[in-house]
Design a protein around this motif. Structure first.
Motif, PDB file in Angstrom:
ATOM      1  N   GLU A 129       1.061  -1.495  -0.041  1.00 10.93           N
ATOM      2  CA  GLU A 129       0.284   0.108  -0.062  1.00 10.93           C
ATOM      3  C   GLU A 129       0.743   1.218  -0.083  1.00 10.93           C
ATOM      4  O   GLU A 129       2.046   1.307   0.345  1.00 10.93           O
ATOM      5  N   SER A 130       0.327   2.118  -0.613  1.00  6.03           N
ATOM      6  CA  SER A 130       1.345   3.185  -0.307  1.00  6.03           C
ATOM      7  C   SER A 130       1.114   3.765   1.382  1.00  6.03           C
ATOM      8  O   SER A 130       0.781   3.860   1.893  1.00  6.03           O
ATOM      9  N   GLN A 131       2.790   4.160   1.486  1.00  5.60           N
ATOM     10  CA  GLN A 131       2.352   5.134   3.006  1.00  5.60           C
ATOM     11  C   GLN A 131       2.645   5.827   2.903  1.00  5.60           C
ATOM     12  O   GLN A 131       2.804   7.856   2.135  1.00  5.60           O
ATOM     13  N   PHE A 132       2.665   6.805   4.623  1.00  3.20           N
ATOM     14  CA  PHE A 132       2.547   7.789   4.797  1.00  3.20           C
ATOM     15  C   PHE A 132       4.237   7.930   5.443  1.00  3.20           C
ATOM     16  O   PHE A 132       4.216   7.321   6.293  1.00  3.20           O
ATOM     17  N   ARG A 133       4.878   8.765   5.389  1.00  7.12           N
ATOM     18  CA  ARG A 133       6.736   9.164   6.404  1.00  7.12           C
ATOM     19  C   ARG A 133       5.723   9.550   7.627  1.00  7.12           C
ATOM     20  O   ARG A 133       5.081  10.416   7.854  1.00  7.12           O
ATOM     21  N   ILE A 134       6.027   9.274   8.491  1.00  7.43           N
ATOM     22  CA  ILE A 134       6.576   9.794   9.565  1.00  7.43           C
ATOM     23  C   ILE A 134       8.699   9.584  10.130  1.00  7.43           C
ATOM     24  O   ILE A 134       8.563   9.049   9.599  1.00  7.43           O
ATOM     25  N   LYS A 135       8.787  10.437  11.505  1.00  7.12           N
ATOM     26  CA  LYS A 135       9.606  10.491  11.529  1.00  7.12           C
ATOM     27  C   LYS A 135      10.683   8.984  11.813  1.00  7.12           C
ATOM     28  O   LYS A 135       9.486   8.053  12.677  1.00  7.12           O
ATOM     29  N   GLY A 136      11.540   8.009  11.359  1.00  2.00           N
ATOM     30  CA  GLY A 136      11.887   7.064  11.958  1.00  2.00           C
ATOM     31  C   GLY A 136      11.240   6.211  11.333  1.00  2.00           C
ATOM     32  O   GLY A 136      11.392   4.697  11.284  1.00  2.00           O
ATOM     33  N   GLY A 137      10.665   6.137  10.030  1.00  2.00           N
ATOM     34  CA  GLY A 137       9.421   5.613   9.198  1.00  2.00           C
ATOM     35  C   GLY A 137       8.444   5.251   8.825  1.00  2.00           C
ATOM     36  O   GLY A 137       8.505   7.118   8.295  1.00  2.00           O
ATOM     37  N   LEU A 138       7.733   5.379   8.061  1.00  2.00           N
ATOM     38  CA  LEU A 138       6.690   5.498   7.156  1.00  2.00           C
ATOM     39  C   LEU A 138       5.496   4.190   7.868  1.00  2.00           C
ATOM     40  O   LEU A 138       5.552   2.838   8.289  1.00  2.00           O
ATOM     41  N   TYR A 139       4.083   5.107   7.920  1.00  2.59           N
ATOM     42  CA  TYR A 139       3.584   4.308   8.619  1.00  2.59           C
ATOM     43  C   TYR A 139       2.107   2.982   7.649  1.00  2.59           C
ATOM     44  O   TYR A 139       3.364   3.421   6.370  1.00  2.59           O
ATOM     45  N   THR A 140       2.359   2.636   7.712  1.00  3.17           N
ATOM     46  CA  THR A 140       1.918   0.889   6.667  1.00  3.17           C
ATOM     47  C   THR A 140       0.879   0.010   7.344  1.00  3.17           C
ATOM     48  O   THR A 140      -0.026   0.228   7.802  1.00  3.17           O
ATOM     49  N   ASP A 141      -0.141  -1.259   6.381  1.00  3.55           N
ATOM     50  CA  ASP A 141      -0.851  -1.758   6.653  1.00  3.55           C
ATOM     51  C   ASP A 141      -0.211  -3.186   6.570  1.00  3.55           C
ATOM     52  O   ASP A 141       0.516  -3.626   6.462  1.00  3.55           O
ATOM     53  N   ILE A 142      -0.852  -3.669   7.831  1.00  3.96           N
ATOM     54  CA  ILE A 142      -1.217  -5.221   7.788  1.00  3.96           C
ATOM     55  C   ILE A 142      -0.930  -6.131   7.055  1.00  3.96           C
ATOM     56  O   ILE A 142      -0.058  -6.541   6.905  1.00  3.96           O
ATOM     57  N   THR A 143      -1.131  -5.869   5.752  1.00  3.72           N
ATOM     58  CA  THR A 143      -1.529  -6.917   4.358  1.00  3.72           C
ATOM     59  C   THR A 143       0.461  -6.614   3.854  1.00  3.72           C
ATOM     60  O   THR A 143       0.307  -7.634   3.011  1.00  3.72           O
ATOM     61  N   SER A 144       0.771  -5.655   4.481  1.00  2.36           N
ATOM     62  CA  SER A 144       1.947  -5.614   3.962  1.00  2.36           C
ATOM     63  C   SER A 144       2.940  -5.988   4.598  1.00  2.36           C
ATOM     64  O   SER A 144       3.975  -6.223   4.310  1.00  2.36           O
ATOM     65  N   HIS A 145       2.448  -6.630   5.745  1.00  2.00           N
ATOM     66  CA  HIS A 145       3.172  -6.640   6.888  1.00  2.00           C
ATOM     67  C   HIS A 145       2.467  -8.605   7.351  1.00  2.00           C
ATOM     68  O   HIS A 145       2.079  -8.530   8.693  1.00  2.00           O
TER      69      HIS A 145
END
Length: 416
Positions: A157-173
């Protein structure tokens, strides 16, 4: 031979093929496997305009005779049961009184015919067949492995930048687990404890240091398939813990052997715990001896803090991209003179940190989570988030438990 079935007065017609070897009828373009002339080979056949076209393939590459789901669509060529007993042919005269035989009205649709290949015509948990035990007619499950879908996932999925990483969706992990513990201050509730990694339907790996406070197995819960750290989600699966095993040589002072294994308790009383979905799936364990090149880019995921000074853990799952460090850059010198053992590996963000660059790293709360790397188009578990100096410091890698050193330990403990 071939059968053409024409619809009179209509233009459409359907071409089928009859395989004399298996006594099965197949639709146009359908493919199947059948035993070859030599025992160690099978033939891969397809129905092409009424003609059967086959070629011989070694068993290893013949889509590894295995079943998916509960195997109702398994049309492979295994004809032995888990006890090694040969299956009876589905048209054996001994089966006249049985429900599932080659004489059943829809036998062809169920894959039953003049052969003894394992099938699952009644929607049981896996393929089976009729057998003779002595003179007793009975049935047994078959010795067919389940096709592995470990390390596969949906389109990221598309990710959102945050400090120290990217928000992601559980289907990617989908192998990411959240381990929660009973909240003694607020009875009836649980608190987030650590990350975990699904390696099998009923087994989750984590870090030993997560369990230093004396927790009983029944104080723990494991949540799979959740993007949010706290909010319940429709597709999540929650399990109680049957038992957990901390590595007997775990050293709290240095975090050597920082690995733990949790056995989930099945909700249905069966041998299966986690049900595979888009948001719940196992990661692949590496093969013994796997050596990935230095600076290979890998991913970690977790619900930990955005940065060391954050008062709270992340509200939702994040991912970070890091590279595997060479052993020469994974020494006490880079890590504030802390001990680094053979059971640890380092990975970090190799970009030069500047004003606007937030370096990726694991942080508090990510412990026990996965460091995964791509190999053969599947994600393999290379490390378990263990410890580090700060979060996302320039030139300071994070330290991970080296999973490849524990393959035998994992196997032995799961057998107990």
């Amino acid at each position: 031979g071939f059968h053409n079935r024409f619809k009179r007065g209509a233009r459409s017609y359907r071409v089928t093929c009859k395989d004399e070897k298996t006594q099965m009828i197949y639709q146009q373009k359908q493919s199947w496997l059948r035993p070859g002339l030599r025992g160690n080979r099978v033939e891969y056949c397809r129905c092409d305009s009424g003609f059967i076209r086959c070629h011989s393939v070694p068993v290893q590459s013949a889509t590894e005779d295995c079943y998916s789901g509960n195997g109702t669509d398994y049309w492979g060529t295994q004809g032995k049961t888990v006890s090694g007993t040969p299956c009876l042919k589905w048209n054996s005269s001994r089966l006249k009184s049985k429900l599932y035989t080659a004489w059943k009205k829809n036998a062809r649709d169920l894959g039953l015919g003049n052969h003894n290949f394992c099938r699952n015509p009644d929607g049981d948990t896996k393929p089976w067949c009729h057998v003779l035990r002595g003179s007793q007619l009975t049935w047994e499950f078959c010795d067919v492995p389940k096709c592995s879908t470990c390390g596969l996932r949906q389109y990221k999925e598309s990710q959102f930048r945050i400090k120290g990483g990217l928000y992601t969706d559980i289907t990617s992990h989908p192998w990411q687990a959240a381990i929660r513990a009973i909240n003694r201050r607020s009875p009836g509730t649980t608190r987030f404890l650590c990350g975990g990694i699904l390696i099998d339907s009923c087994w989750v790996l984590s870090a030993a240091h997560c369990f230093q406070e004396t927790l009983k197995a029944h104080d723990l819960k494991v949540v799979l398939g959740r993007t949010s750290r706290e909010d319940k989600e429709e597709n999540e699966q929650e399990f109680e813990v049957e038992k957990y095993i901390i590595h007997e040589k775990f050293v709290p002072a240095t975090f050597d052997n920082d690995i733990a294994l949790l056995q989930l308790r099945s909700n249905s009383g069966s041998l299966q715990c986690a049900q595979e979905t888009a948001s719940v799936r196992t990661v692949c364990l590496p093969e013994a001896g796997l050596q990935l090149p230095t600076w290979t880019e890998c991913e970690l995921s977790g619900y930990g803090k955005h940065e060391e000074t954050s008062p709270y853990y992340s509200e939702r799952l994040k991912e970070a991209h890091v590279r595997l460090y060479p052993a020469s850059r994974c020494t006490p010198r880079q890590l504030s003179n802390k001990i680094v053992t053979e059971n640890m590996l380092c990975a970090g963000d190799t970009r030069s940190g500047g004003e606007n660059v937030n370096l990726h790293d694991a942080c508090q709360g990510d412990s026990g989570g996965p460091l995964v790397c791509m190999k053969d188009d599947r994600m393999h578990l290379i490390g378990i988030v263990s410890w580090g100096i700060g979060c996302g410091e320039k030139d300071v890698p994070g330290v991970y438990t080296k999973v490849i050193n524990y393959l035998k330990w994992i196997e032995d403990k799961r057998r107990l």
